[in-house]
Enzyme design. Structure first.
Site, short mmCIF file in Angstrom:
data_model
loop_
_atom_site.label_atom_id
_atom_site.label_comp_id
_atom_site.label_asym_id
_atom_site.label_seq_id
_atom_site.Cartn_x
_atom_site.Cartn_y
_atom_site.Cartn_z
N GLU A 1 -3.54 -0.43 -9.73
CA GLU A 1 -2.44 0.48 -10.05
C GLU A 1 -1.22 -0.37 -10.43
OE1 GLU A 1 -3.39 4.35 -7.24
OE2 GLU A 1 -2.35 2.69 -6.32
N HIS B 1 -1.05 -2.95 -7.42
CA HIS B 1 -1.77 -2.54 -6.21
C HIS B 1 -3.28 -2.68 -6.43
CE1 HIS B 1 -3.01 0.70 -3.13
NE2 HIS B 1 -2.77 -0.43 -2.51
N SER C 1 0.83 -1.21 0.00
CA SER C 1 0.00 0.00 0.00
C SER C 1 0.85 1.25 0.00
CB SER C 1 -0.84 0.07 1.28
OG SER C 1 -1.70 -1.01 1.38
N ASN D 1 -3.76 5.90 -2.60
CA ASN D 1 -3.46 6.03 -1.17
C ASN D 1 -2.82 7.36 -0.79
OD1 ASN D 1 -4.59 3.61 -0.54
ND2 ASN D 1 -2.66 2.48 -0.44
C1 LIG Z 1 -5.28 0.69 1.77
C2 LIG Z 1 -5.14 -0.06 0.47
O1 LIG Z 1 -3.80 -0.06 0.04
C3 LIG Z 1 -6.00 0.42 -0.68
C4 LIG Z 1 -7.47 0.14 -0.48
O2 LIG Z 1 -7.93 -0.95 -0.74
S1 LIG Z 1 -8.38 1.40 0.07
C5 LIG Z 1 -10.01 0.75 0.16
C6 LIG Z 1 -10.70 0.83 -1.15
N1 LIG Z 1 -12.05 0.31 -1.00
C7 LIG Z 1 -13.11 1.12 -0.80
O3 LIG Z 1 -13.00 2.34 -0.82
C8 LIG Z 1 -14.39 0.40 -0.56
C9 LIG Z 1 -15.51 1.35 -0.32
N2 LIG Z 1 -16.76 0.60 -0.11
C10 LIG Z 1 -17.49 0.12 -1.14
O4 LIG Z 1 -17.19 0.32 -2.31
C11 LIG Z 1 -18.75 -0.64 -0.77
O5 LIG Z 1 -19.13 -0.26 0.53
C12 LIG Z 1 -18.57 -2.19 -0.84
C13 LIG Z 1 -18.34 -2.62 -2.27
C14 LIG Z 1 -17.41 -2.68 0.03
C15 LIG Z 1 -19.82 -2.86 -0.29
O6 LIG Z 1 -20.92 -2.34 -0.99
P1 LIG Z 1 -22.39 -2.31 -0.37
O7 LIG Z 1 -23.31 -1.86 -1.43
O8 LIG Z 1 -22.37 -1.61 0.92
O9 LIG Z 1 -22.64 -3.78 0.06
P2 LIG Z 1 -23.18 -5.03 -0.73
O10 LIG Z 1 -24.57 -4.79 -1.22
O11 LIG Z 1 -22.95 -6.16 0.21
O12 LIG Z 1 -22.19 -5.19 -1.98
C16 LIG Z 1 -22.32 -4.52 -3.21
C17 LIG Z 1 -22.07 -5.50 -4.32
O13 LIG Z 1 -20.73 -6.02 -4.24
C18 LIG Z 1 -20.76 -7.44 -4.08
N3 LIG Z 1 -19.73 -7.79 -3.11
C19 LIG Z 1 -19.39 -7.11 -2.00
N4 LIG Z 1 -18.36 -7.71 -1.39
C20 LIG Z 1 -18.04 -8.78 -2.15
C21 LIG Z 1 -17.05 -9.78 -2.05
N5 LIG Z 1 -16.15 -9.82 -1.06
N6 LIG Z 1 -16.99 -10.72 -3.03
C22 LIG Z 1 -17.86 -10.71 -4.05
N7 LIG Z 1 -18.82 -9.78 -4.20
C23 LIG Z 1 -18.91 -8.84 -3.25
C24 LIG Z 1 -22.14 -7.77 -3.57
O14 LIG Z 1 -22.55 -9.07 -3.94
C25 LIG Z 1 -22.99 -6.70 -4.26
O15 LIG Z 1 -23.28 -7.07 -5.59
P3 LIG Z 1 -24.64 -6.54 -6.31
O16 LIG Z 1 -24.73 -5.06 -6.05
O17 LIG Z 1 -24.44 -6.86 -7.74
O18 LIG Z 1 -25.72 -7.30 -5.64
N1 LIG Z 2 -6.12 -4.05 3.62
C1 LIG Z 2 -6.24 -3.34 2.52
O1 LIG Z 2 -7.27 -2.68 2.30
C2 LIG Z 2 -5.13 -3.32 1.51
C3 LIG Z 2 -5.40 -2.85 0.21
C4 LIG Z 2 -4.37 -2.85 -0.75
C5 LIG Z 2 -3.11 -3.31 -0.40
N2 LIG Z 2 -2.89 -3.76 0.86
C6 LIG Z 2 -1.54 -4.30 1.14
O2 LIG Z 2 -1.60 -5.70 0.94
C7 LIG Z 2 -0.72 -6.37 1.85
C8 LIG Z 2 -1.52 -7.35 2.69
O3 LIG Z 2 -2.53 -6.66 3.39
P1 LIG Z 2 -3.79 -7.42 4.01
O4 LIG Z 2 -4.77 -6.38 4.37
O5 LIG Z 2 -4.19 -8.56 3.13
O6 LIG Z 2 -3.14 -8.00 5.34
P2 LIG Z 2 -3.63 -9.24 6.23
O7 LIG Z 2 -3.10 -8.99 7.61
O8 LIG Z 2 -5.08 -9.49 6.05
O9 LIG Z 2 -2.86 -10.48 5.57
C9 LIG Z 2 -1.47 -10.64 5.56
C10 LIG Z 2 -1.19 -12.14 5.54
O10 LIG Z 2 0.21 -12.33 5.28
C11 LIG Z 2 0.61 -13.48 6.02
N3 LIG Z 2 2.07 -13.45 6.12
C12 LIG Z 2 2.82 -12.65 6.90
N4 LIG Z 2 4.13 -12.89 6.66
C13 LIG Z 2 4.19 -13.85 5.71
C14 LIG Z 2 5.26 -14.52 5.03
N5 LIG Z 2 6.54 -14.23 5.30
N6 LIG Z 2 4.96 -15.45 4.10
C15 LIG Z 2 3.65 -15.75 3.83
N7 LIG Z 2 2.60 -15.14 4.43
C16 LIG Z 2 2.88 -14.21 5.35
C17 LIG Z 2 -0.13 -13.39 7.34
O11 LIG Z 2 -0.24 -14.64 7.97
C18 LIG Z 2 -1.48 -12.82 6.88
O12 LIG Z 2 -2.41 -13.87 6.63
C19 LIG Z 2 -0.02 -5.26 2.65
O13 LIG Z 2 1.17 -4.92 2.00
C20 LIG Z 2 -1.04 -4.12 2.56
O14 LIG Z 2 -0.44 -2.86 2.75
C21 LIG Z 2 -3.86 -3.80 1.82
#
Ligand SMILES: C[C@H](O)CC(=O)SCCNC(=O)CCNC(=O)[C@H](O)C(C)(C)COP(=O)(O)OP(=O)(O)OC[C@H]1O[C@@H](n2cnc3c(N)ncnc32)[C@H](O)[C@@H]1OP(=O)(O)O
Ligand SMILES: NC(=O)c1ccc[n+]([C@@H]2O[C@H](COP(=O)([O-])OP(=O)(O)OC[C@H]3O[C@@H](n4cnc5c(N)ncnc54)[C@H](O)[C@@H]3O)[C@@H](O)[C@H]2O)c1
Length: 311
Positions: free
Chosen positions: A177, A165, A144, A215
């Site tokens: 990404e 990503h 991330s 991010n």
């Molecule tokens: C930090 C990291 O590096 C980067 C990141 O990842 S940052 C985080 C980025 N993610 C976000 O910003 C997520 C923001 N949230 C959302 O987009 C929405 O709340 C959400 C998609 C998670 C859930 O949506 P919501 O409408 O509240 O719930 P829900 O109705 O259960 O799901 C919407 C649809 O997605 C599907 N879905 C949700 N989660 C699912 C999963 N894990 N697997 C398969 N399908 C899924 C549902 O079946 C539903 O499909 P439909 O609309 O066709 O029936």
């Molecule tokens: N959580 C998010 O929304 C998100 C979104 C994009 C990217 N990421 C990035 O993805 C990566 C994983 O995040 P996450 O949220 O899935 O974390 P998580 O804690 O859910 O999962 C990490 C997993 O890695 C395993 N692990 C740790 N060390 C290991 C090793 N040496 N070999 C094999 N497995 C090992 C742990 O047992 C754990 O199950 C991080 O780099 C995070 O920054 C996270």
């Protein structure tokens, strides 16, 4: 010097073959992200090995993938439930699990790493992978926030290294990404873009800058929401409602922080604060630190800013 390394990398890449097709994907880390990446890779016809140090995590991940596939199948085969069941079975049959990264690397065309956000642990893993994977194997990190170049330097294959990503939840979020470092060969970059598209995502090209695109904007926003709560300006619930209804976000910043994982949030902010101490947007907060210290990691631990039914 940099120019010479680049030329060397490019000629090496050509000598090991151009843009080899990616058939077998090894995903390291079976947590939130790794299980999602394994799922979408298998859904799009790739053979996948999912690796985690914890057998318990692997079992849980397989169960989560099955649940997620059933949601996908319910939509995709709305009128043909038997076909949906066959689809779920077939996708699951393409995912095998392993707890040994070295062994799992041997059959990979592409390794996608999604383990804990810690540079030392990621470098140690990639060194092992580099010693065991075939020459042609491309490495990508799903980090991330960590610089791809710092992770890649544990290997001897900078030309076959990049960032992929994904976003949480991977089966739903439509973006990947694709990050290149200066040494990433054009063939590697094209293969990473092609893989992102093959799993059904839209790709954007990013430089290896902190947080890439999403991010760099999203994490300071989430951190500022936590600081707003600390200052007592509004409750978490009201901030979430405000951002959902006032800005049209699907989740408020606290719901999203819980969803991403508060440990991951803290790893990101701590790393950035250390590298960019003068950047106020990258500061962690005492509240976040305390919650993580107390094991409140968000949805995955059952409690964060909100409480959840532990799965
Ligand atoms: C930090 C990291 O590096 C980067 C990141 O990842 S940052 C985080 C980025 N993610 C976000 O910003 C997520 C923001 N949230 C959302 O987009 C929405 O709340 C959400 C998609 C998670 C859930 O949506 P919501 O409408 O509240 O719930 P829900 O109705 O259960 O799901 C919407 C649809 O997605 C599907 N879905 C949700 N989660 C699912 C999963 N894990 N697997 C398969 N399908 C899924 C549902 O079946 C539903 O499909 P439909 O609309 O066709 O029936
Ligand atoms: N959580 C998010 O929304 C998100 C979104 C994009 C990217 N990421 C990035 O993805 C990566 C994983 O995040 P996450 O949220 O899935 O974390 P998580 O804690 O859910 O999962 C990490 C997993 O890695 C395993 N692990 C740790 N060390 C290991 C090793 N040496 N070999 C094999 N497995 C090992 C742990 O047992 C754990 O199950 C991080 O780099 C995070 O920054 C996270």
């Amino acid at each position: 010097m940099a120019f010479a390394a680049n030329v060397l990398a490019r000629s090496f890449s050509t000598s090991v073959g151009r843009q080899a097709a990616i058939k077998h994907v090894t995903v390291i880390g079976g947590g939130l992200m790794g299980s999602g990446i394994a799922q979408v890779a298998a859904q799009s016809g790739h053979n996948v090995t999912m690796v985690d140090v914890s057998e318990e995590v692997l079992k849980k991940s397989q169960a989560n993938i099955e649940k997620s596939l059933m949601r996908v199948a319910k939509k995709k085969f709305a009128d043909k439930p038997e076909e949906g069941q066959t689809f779920t079975k077939e996708v699951l049959s393409r995912i095998s699990v392993n707890s040994d990264p070295a062994q799992a690397a041997k059959s990979a065309d592409l390794v996608v790493e999604a383990i804990v956000e810690n540079i030392d642990i990621k470098q140690k893993l990639f060194k092992t992978l580099d010693e065991n994977a075939p020459q042609h194997t491309i490495f990508a990190s799903n980090t991330s926030s960590l610089p791809i170049k710092d992770i890649a330097k544990a290997t001897q294959r900078l030309d076959r290294f990049g960032g992929l990503h994904f976003f949480n939840p991977v089966p739903v979020m439509k973006l990947v990404e694709v990050i290149r470092i200066p040494e990433t060969s054009d063939d590697t970059f094209k293969s990473l873009v092609a893989f992102g598209q093959a799993v059904g995502k839209t790709t954007v090209e990013c430089k290896d800058t902190p947080g890439f695109v999403v991010n760099r904007l999203l994490v300071p926003y989430m951190a500022e929401a936590i600081r707003m709560l600390e200052r007592g300006d509004a409750t978490a619930k009201d901030i979430d409602v405000a951002m959902k209804l006032g800005a049209g976000y699907p989740m408020g910043p606290f719901e999203l922080s819980d969803y991403v994982g508060l440990d991951t949030m803290k790893f990101i902010l701590d790393g950035w604060s250390e590298n960019f101490p003068d950047q106020p947007l990258f500061k962690s907060s005492p509240l976040l630190d305390k919650m993580v210290e107390n094991g409140k990691l968000g949805m995955k631990s059952g409690e964060g800013f909100y409480t959840y039914n532990k799965k």
